[in-house]
Design a protein around this motif. Structure first.
Motif, PDB file in Angstrom:
ATOM      1  N   GLN A  22       0.835  -1.202   0.000  1.00  0.00           N
ATOM      2  CA  GLN A  22       0.000   0.000   0.000  1.00  0.00           C
ATOM      3  C   GLN A  22       0.869   1.250   0.000  1.00  0.00           C
ATOM      4  OE1 GLN A  22      -3.521  -0.048  -0.207  1.00  0.00           O
ATOM      5  NE2 GLN A  22      -2.954  -2.146  -0.686  1.00  0.00           N
ATOM      6  N   ALA A  23       1.908   1.243   0.800  1.00  0.00           N
ATOM      7  CA  ALA A  23       2.827   2.379   0.857  1.00  0.00           C
ATOM      8  C   ALA A  23       3.498   2.588  -0.499  1.00  0.00           C
ATOM      9  CB  ALA A  23       3.881   2.157   1.942  1.00  0.00           C
ATOM     10  N   ASN A  24       3.925   1.521  -1.116  1.00  0.00           N
ATOM     11  CA  ASN A  24       4.570   1.604  -2.419  1.00  0.00           C
ATOM     12  C   ASN A  24       3.607   2.179  -3.458  1.00  0.00           C
ATOM     13  OD1 ASN A  24       6.796   1.141  -4.176  1.00  0.00           O
ATOM     14  ND2 ASN A  24       5.728  -0.648  -4.975  1.00  0.00           N
ATOM     15  N   SER A  25       2.361   1.737  -3.430  1.00  0.00           N
ATOM     16  CA  SER A  25       1.351   2.240  -4.374  1.00  0.00           C
ATOM     17  C   SER A  25       1.097   3.732  -4.183  1.00  0.00           C
ATOM     18  CB  SER A  25       0.035   1.487  -4.199  1.00  0.00           C
ATOM     19  OG  SER A  25       0.184   0.147  -4.585  1.00  0.00           O
ATOM     20  N   ALA A  26       1.144   4.175  -2.932  1.00  0.00           N
ATOM     21  CA  ALA A  26       0.896   5.585  -2.618  1.00  0.00           C
ATOM     22  C   ALA A  26       2.175   6.421  -2.661  1.00  0.00           C
ATOM     23  CB  ALA A  26       0.244   5.701  -1.241  1.00  0.00           C
ATOM     24  N   ARG A  27       3.285   5.771  -2.983  1.00  0.00           N
ATOM     25  CA  ARG A  27       4.596   6.429  -3.031  1.00  0.00           C
ATOM     26  C   ARG A  27       4.965   7.058  -1.699  1.00  0.00           C
ATOM     27  NH1 ARG A  27       5.652   8.722  -8.939  1.00  0.00           N
ATOM     28  NH2 ARG A  27       7.728   8.440  -8.112  1.00  0.00           N
ATOM     29  N   ARG A  28       4.705   6.285  -0.624  1.00  0.00           N
ATOM     30  CA  ARG A  28       5.056   6.711   0.728  1.00  0.00           C
ATOM     31  C   ARG A  28       5.982   5.669   1.333  1.00  0.00           C
ATOM     32  NH1 ARG A  28      -0.600   8.914   1.323  1.00  0.00           N
ATOM     33  NH2 ARG A  28      -1.462   6.849   1.517  1.00  0.00           N
ATOM     34  N   SER A  32       5.433   6.364   6.895  1.00  0.00           N
ATOM     35  CA  SER A  32       4.449   7.378   6.520  1.00  0.00           C
ATOM     36  C   SER A  32       3.076   6.767   6.273  1.00  0.00           C
ATOM     37  CB  SER A  32       4.894   8.131   5.271  1.00  0.00           C
ATOM     38  OG  SER A  32       6.039   8.893   5.552  1.00  0.00           O
ATOM     39  N   GLU A  33       3.049   5.581   5.696  1.00  0.00           N
ATOM     40  CA  GLU A  33       1.777   4.893   5.451  1.00  0.00           C
ATOM     41  C   GLU A  33       1.080   4.557   6.762  1.00  0.00           C
ATOM     42  OE1 GLU A  33      -1.297   3.284   3.111  1.00  0.00           O
ATOM     43  OE2 GLU A  33       0.393   4.529   2.530  1.00  0.00           O
ATOM     44  N   ILE A  34       1.828   4.050   7.722  1.00  0.00           N
ATOM     45  CA  ILE A  34       1.251   3.709   9.025  1.00  0.00           C
ATOM     46  C   ILE A  34       0.729   4.963   9.715  1.00  0.00           C
ATOM     47  CG2 ILE A  34       1.781   2.828  11.330  1.00  0.00           C
ATOM     48  CD1 ILE A  34       3.747   0.863   9.896  1.00  0.00           C
ATOM     49  N   VAL A  35       1.516   6.042   9.700  1.00  0.00           N
ATOM     50  CA  VAL A  35       1.086   7.301  10.323  1.00  0.00           C
ATOM     51  C   VAL A  35      -0.156   7.835   9.620  1.00  0.00           C
ATOM     52  CG1 VAL A  35       1.721   9.716  10.727  1.00  0.00           C
ATOM     53  CG2 VAL A  35       3.358   7.892  11.228  1.00  0.00           C
TER      54      VAL A  35
END
Length: 52
Positions: A22-28, A32-35
């Motif tokens: 999910q983080a990779n998809s959102a470029r985070r 940062s994704e967890i936060v």
């Protein structure tokens, strides 16, 4: 954020893999994704607390 706290977090491997994707998809970053997700939930919970 004015102040940051470092924690150690243990996640099941499948949850970690999902969050990383999910983080990779959102470029985070994973952090940062967890936060982002925690802050989104906090806002949702805050809105629920305010409703009668």
């Amino acid at each position: 954020m004015d102040h940051e706290v470092r924690i150690t977090l243990r996640l099941p491997a499948d949850l970690h893999a999902w969050l990383a994707a999910q983080a990779n998809s959102a470029r985070r970053s994973l952090n940062s994704e967890i936060v982002y997700r925690l802050e989104s939930q906090r806002e949702t919970a805050g809105a629920d607390d305010e409703s009668p």
